[in-house]
Design an enzyme around this catalytic site. Structure first.
Site, PDB file in Angstrom:
ATOM      1  N   GLU A 193      41.893  55.947  65.235  1.00  0.00           N
ATOM      2  CA  GLU A 193      41.081  54.893  64.854  1.00  0.00           C
ATOM      3  C   GLU A 193      39.443  55.263  64.650  1.00  0.00           C
ATOM      4  OE1 GLU A 193      42.390  55.745  69.658  1.00  0.00           O
ATOM      5  OE2 GLU A 193      40.589  57.119  69.342  1.00  0.00           O
ATOM      6  N   LEU A 194      39.267  56.572  64.188  1.00  0.00           N
ATOM      7  CA  LEU A 194      38.068  57.188  63.187  1.00  0.00           C
ATOM      8  C   LEU A 194      37.607  56.015  62.084  1.00  0.00           C
ATOM      9  CD1 LEU A 194      35.470  59.038  63.350  1.00  0.00           C
ATOM     10  CD2 LEU A 194      36.792  60.107  61.447  1.00  0.00           C
TER      11      LEU A 194
END
Length: 253
Positions: free
Chosen positions: A85-86
């Site tokens: 996600e990051l």
């Protein structure tokens, strides 16, 4: 003014206002719940990460959000989903202008940037996992870039309530400053109309004030009202703009 933002104005491409990236199973859950509640109270539509939803759903939510709040805890880097996600969040920030707000919760930002301490231990375990070896470099780079973004260190705050209020305040202010700006570019005479109405407002008063704009349809009453809202709403803790009141009220069952 009421304590919400205008949800109905968000275009389909921005279905969520705020995306949360965080571990769903660690000790900071009460903090996330507090922040989520505070943002919803102000009218923001939030996507709270749930690992059961999987990477595809998270990616779609990131792409359709205006803000990404990344809560970094010691266990954050243990999750390959969080790290994926990051990477997407940083990519969307650099290519699409996603506003990223990191919160370092009981974690030293320097440890995140240099990947020392607990983060070093976590990446040592990742290095022994052949299934994620090709992702390691992108994960490390994303954490380093996140550490350089202005955010909050929970250790600098007396309690979580104060921190959540500050984060929500910053998001609301940025939303108000940027969301409507393109609506008024090139509109002839809008500034003088707004100035005339603003001169009637007693901004220093604590009384409730009603100002009516009267005229036939299509002459720019709503546009003028929104331009005025854009100029003065940052003077309030929270603000709400409702367009098409008659149509909306008729839809209420």
């Amino acid at each position: 003014m009421a304590s919400t933002v205008e949800k109905s104005s968000a275009p389909p491409s921005n279905y969520y206002h705020v995306f949360f990236s965080s571990r769903s199973d660690d000790t900071r859950k009460p903090f996330i719940a507090l922040l989520y509640k505070e943002l919803e109270r102000k009218g923001f539509l939030c996507f709270k990460d749930n690992q059961k939803l999987g990477r595809e759903k998270s990616t779609q939510a990131i792409e359709s959000s205006r803000f990404a709040v990344v809560v970094i805890t010691e266990s954050y880097a243990s999750s390959s989903l969080c790290l994926d996600e990051l990477v997407k969040i940083i990519q969307w920030k650099e290519t699409r202008g996603l506003s990223v707000l990191p919160i370092f919760y009981n974690v030293d930002p320097l440890e995140v940037k240099e990947q020392t301490g607990w983060f070093a231990q976590v990446f040592e375990r990742h290095e022994n996992d052949s299934s994620v070896l090709e992702k390691l470099q992108s994960w490390r780079e994303a954490l380093i870039k996140l550490a350089f973004i202005d955010g909050w260190n929970s250790r600098d705050w007396v309690d979580d309530h104060k921190l959540t209020e500050e984060v929500a305040k910053v998001i609301l202010k940025e939303w108000i400053l940027h969301m409507p700006s393109s609506d008024f570019n090139g509109l002839v005479g809008i500034d003088s109309r707004v100035e005339q109405i603003q001169s009637l407002l007693n901004m220093g008063s604590e009384d409730v004030l009603f100002v009516g704009l009267w005229g036939m349809g299509g002459i720019g009453k709503t546009t003028t009202a929104r331009a005025l809202f854009n100029q003065i709403s940052n003077h309030f803790e929270a603000a709400h703009f409702v367009a098409n009141v008659r149509e909306e009220s008729e839809n209420v069952q």
